[in-house]
Design a protein around this motif. Structure first.
Motif, PDB file in Angstrom:
ATOM      1  N   MET A   1       1.262  -1.041   0.306  1.00  0.00           N
ATOM      2  CA  MET A   1      -0.042  -0.236  -0.300  1.00  0.00           C
ATOM      3  C   MET A   1       0.380   1.701  -0.622  1.00  0.00           C
ATOM      4  O   MET A   1       2.149   1.176   0.571  1.00  0.00           O
ATOM      5  N   ASP A   2       0.462   2.397  -0.497  1.00  0.00           N
ATOM      6  CA  ASP A   2       0.799   3.545  -0.279  1.00  0.00           C
ATOM      7  C   ASP A   2       0.672   3.984   0.796  1.00  0.00           C
ATOM      8  O   ASP A   2      -0.356   3.998   1.972  1.00  0.00           O
ATOM      9  N   GLY A   3       1.342   5.101   2.199  1.00  0.00           N
ATOM     10  CA  GLY A   3       1.571   4.592   3.026  1.00  0.00           C
ATOM     11  C   GLY A   3       2.778   5.278   3.761  1.00  0.00           C
ATOM     12  O   GLY A   3       3.974   5.783   3.077  1.00  0.00           O
ATOM     13  N   TYR A   4       2.968   4.948   5.209  1.00  0.00           N
ATOM     14  CA  TYR A   4       4.050   5.308   5.881  1.00  0.00           C
ATOM     15  C   TYR A   4       4.569   3.951   6.265  1.00  0.00           C
ATOM     16  O   TYR A   4       3.887   3.387   7.057  1.00  0.00           O
ATOM     17  N   ALA A   5       5.820   3.340   6.809  1.00  0.00           N
ATOM     18  CA  ALA A   5       6.562   2.347   7.570  1.00  0.00           C
ATOM     19  C   ALA A   5       6.162   2.710   8.439  1.00  0.00           C
ATOM     20  O   ALA A   5       7.452   4.055   8.764  1.00  0.00           O
ATOM     21  N   VAL A   6       5.936   1.952   9.282  1.00  0.00           N
ATOM     22  CA  VAL A   6       6.198   2.451  10.959  1.00  0.00           C
ATOM     23  C   VAL A   6       6.496   1.032  11.472  1.00  0.00           C
ATOM     24  O   VAL A   6       6.835  -0.438  10.850  1.00  0.00           O
ATOM     25  N   ARG A   7       7.657   1.430  12.876  1.00  0.00           N
ATOM     26  CA  ARG A   7       7.341   0.119  13.839  1.00  0.00           C
ATOM     27  C   ARG A   7       5.934  -0.012  14.935  1.00  0.00           C
ATOM     28  O   ARG A   7       5.080   1.192  15.532  1.00  0.00           O
ATOM     29  N   TYR A   8       5.147  -0.728  14.341  1.00  0.00           N
ATOM     30  CA  TYR A   8       4.154  -1.569  15.421  1.00  0.00           C
ATOM     31  C   TYR A   8       4.291  -1.025  16.599  1.00  0.00           C
ATOM     32  O   TYR A   8       2.899  -0.128  17.036  1.00  0.00           O
ATOM     33  N   GLU A   9       5.089  -1.229  17.027  1.00  0.00           N
ATOM     34  CA  GLU A   9       5.235  -0.823  19.321  1.00  0.00           C
ATOM     35  C   GLU A   9       4.810   0.643  18.912  1.00  0.00           C
ATOM     36  O   GLU A   9       4.488   1.301  20.009  1.00  0.00           O
ATOM     37  N   ASP A  10       5.718   1.435  18.176  1.00  0.00           N
ATOM     38  CA  ASP A  10       5.393   2.264  18.189  1.00  0.00           C
ATOM     39  C   ASP A  10       4.260   3.597  17.822  1.00  0.00           C
ATOM     40  O   ASP A  10       3.630   4.563  18.321  1.00  0.00           O
ATOM     41  N   VAL A  11       3.226   2.680  17.245  1.00  0.00           N
ATOM     42  CA  VAL A  11       1.638   2.659  16.950  1.00  0.00           C
ATOM     43  C   VAL A  11       0.446   2.434  17.381  1.00  0.00           C
ATOM     44  O   VAL A  11      -0.958   2.877  16.562  1.00  0.00           O
ATOM     45  N   GLN A  12       0.693   1.306  18.498  1.00  0.00           N
ATOM     46  CA  GLN A  12       0.212   1.017  18.789  1.00  0.00           C
ATOM     47  C   GLN A  12      -1.064   1.101  19.174  1.00  0.00           C
ATOM     48  O   GLN A  12      -2.056   0.563  19.701  1.00  0.00           O
TER      49      GLN A  12
ATOM     50  N   GLN B   1      14.243   4.065  13.789  1.00  0.00           N
ATOM     51  CA  GLN B   1      14.655   3.975  15.278  1.00  0.00           C
ATOM     52  C   GLN B   1      13.142   4.801  15.299  1.00  0.00           C
ATOM     53  O   GLN B   1      12.363   4.538  14.986  1.00  0.00           O
ATOM     54  N   PRO B   2      13.212   4.437  16.935  1.00  0.00           N
ATOM     55  CA  PRO B   2      12.167   4.299  17.841  1.00  0.00           C
ATOM     56  C   PRO B   2      11.673   6.208  17.074  1.00  0.00           C
ATOM     57  O   PRO B   2      12.637   6.752  17.529  1.00  0.00           O
ATOM     58  N   GLY B   3      10.282   6.006  16.828  1.00  0.00           N
ATOM     59  CA  GLY B   3      10.017   7.239  16.973  1.00  0.00           C
ATOM     60  C   GLY B   3      10.227   7.755  15.132  1.00  0.00           C
ATOM     61  O   GLY B   3       9.619   9.281  15.164  1.00  0.00           O
ATOM     62  N   GLN B   4      10.281   7.567  13.959  1.00  0.00           N
ATOM     63  CA  GLN B   4      10.733   7.289  12.770  1.00  0.00           C
ATOM     64  C   GLN B   4      10.033   6.363  12.216  1.00  0.00           C
ATOM     65  O   GLN B   4       8.912   5.042  12.143  1.00  0.00           O
ATOM     66  N   ALA B   5       9.531   7.437  11.097  1.00  0.00           N
ATOM     67  CA  ALA B   5       8.407   6.221   9.849  1.00  0.00           C
ATOM     68  C   ALA B   5       8.924   6.495   8.334  1.00  0.00           C
ATOM     69  O   ALA B   5       9.988   7.650   8.297  1.00  0.00           O
ATOM     70  N   ALA B   6       9.067   5.878   7.964  1.00  0.00           N
ATOM     71  CA  ALA B   6       9.298   6.334   6.643  1.00  0.00           C
ATOM     72  C   ALA B   6       8.143   6.451   5.672  1.00  0.00           C
ATOM     73  O   ALA B   6       7.368   5.081   5.569  1.00  0.00           O
TER      74      ALA B   6
END
Length: 409
Positions: A55-66, A93-98
């Protein structure tokens, strides 16, 4: 006279598929459509090759956005933009997205994609407005296929999906079974070619053209030998040639009980074993099936054009498919549908009625072709695509009743 069931069992047991080592060839992928795969395909690549975004969107760490929501969105720093085809250069890193696009490779550290409709961007930060599922919209490496296992089995027909898979493997060439060689000739003093002026008592040889078209349609190679007169010497020479140059020989005419029907006698004189001489079916009662020591199968079909097509569809077509290496699905395919018309038979033989399948109110119906259903009537076979089967002992199928239909004609 054999029943259709007994004849079918005998015929299909005579067939051995082409040799997967000797009877193969290498073809370019661009010309492989419709061919039969001779060896299994195993890839050294995983599919997908790497974790990527669905999908078009943002790659994240799940623990950051749960725990994100519209009322309490999570704000993340955007540290990279990853279009499809690029290799990520950083680890989240924690707190970051791509920022990521469909098909793009996931960056290290990221395990989930949040679709852009659930986000709000503010300069170099993104607000996550809803909690995604863990791993959502991520296509995992090897989720579709694991390298080193069988990807495509031998004995399948290469159609568009399989061609696409092979292309994805960067497989420019593929090993397939060679095309079965099918010798075809027509017998009869009354036959003439398309080019000859038609004289009283003569008939144009349509059988050879029909059989050649059917053979090509199922992926085999026809060897056309023309018209052979009802003369033992000419027939013997032709059959001798066929036996040494073809996998299957098909003749039409000359297999009944008339004074000029020489085929069975010549086959016996040449050392063939005759397995079938007639079958309890209409049309198609005169049917010769024989084998030679060097393995070619001989089909002596009736001369009447409707009988030629019916016996080919019922017996010969499956044989060519099995011989050509098709592992499954070579058998005749029968389906039960509703009959639109009244179908009649004397009940003494298995009867094949040609017609067409039509979808009516979501239900398939068999519509009998109009006109005479004589074995000599070629005209009303045009635009048909199915054969309704009336079994022995069944004299009537009323409109609306169920009928078994041979569908792959």
């Amino acid at each position: 006279m054999l029943s259709v069931r007994d004849a079918t069992e005998i015929i299909f047991n005579l067939v051995q598929p082409l040799d997967s080592q000797q009877d193969t060839e290498i073809v370019d992928l661009s010309t492989a459509h419709g061919r039969i795969l001779a060896t299994p395909v195993i890839s050294p690549l995983d599919f997908p090759h790497w974790d990527n975004s669905a999908m078009d969107g943002y790659a994240v760490r799940y623990e950051d956005v749960q725990n994100s929501s519209g009322e309490q969105p999570v704000s993340l720093e955007i540290v990279a933009e990853i279009p499809a085809g690029d290799q990520p250069q950083s680890t989240l890193q924690p707190g970051q997205a791509a920022r990521i696009f469909t098909g793009a490779m996931m960056p290290q550290g990221a395990d989930t994609v949040v679709m852009q409709e659930r986000t709000h961007r503010e300069d170099n930060r993104v607000l996550i407005m809803a909690t995604p599922k863990p791993g959502e919209f991520v296509r995992r490496k090897a989720a579709y296929y694991q390298a080193g296992t069988q990807l495509l089995p031998a004995g399948i027909r290469l159609n568009a999906p399989e061609i696409a898979v092979l292309a994805a493997l960067q497989c420019s060439q593929v090993k397939v079974y060679r095309r079965p060689r099918i010798a075809i000739f027509s017998t009869g003093d009354e036959l003439v070619t398309l080019e000859q002026p038609l004289q009283p008592g003569q008939i144009v040889d349509s059988n050879q053209y029909a059989l050649a078209a059917l053979v090509r349609q199922i992926g085999a190679e026809p060897i056309l030998l023309g018209i052979v007169k009802d003369h033992p010497t000419a027939l013997t020479e032709t059959i001798n040639y066929d036996v040494n140059n073809a996998d299957i020989v098909i003749s039409s005419g000359g297999v009944s009980v008339g004074d000029y029907d020489y085929i069975d006698k010549i086959l016996a004189a040449l050392g063939a074993e005759i397995h079938i001489r007639s079958v309890a079916m209409r049309p198609g009662k005169p049917l010769t099936v024989a084998t030679f020591p060097q393995s070619p199968i001989y089909f002596g079909l009736p001369g009447n054009p409707a009988a030629v097509l019916v016996t080919f569809w019922r017996f010969v077509q499956p044989v060519i498919r099995k011989l050509g290496g098709l592992a499954e699905g070579w058998e005749p395919r029968f389906v039960k549908v509703r009959s639109h018309d009244e179908l009649r038979s004397d009940g003494k033989r298995e009867v094949y009625v040609w017609g067409s399948l039509h979808l009516v109110d979501g239900v398939y119906e068999f519509h009998q072709a109009g006109g005479s259903h004589s074995s000599g009537n070629l005209i009303n076979l045009a635009q048909t695509n199915a054969l309704a089967v009336l079994p022995v002992g069944r004299t009537l199928i009323a409109p609306g009743e169920e009928v078994e239909v041979l569908e792959n004609v």
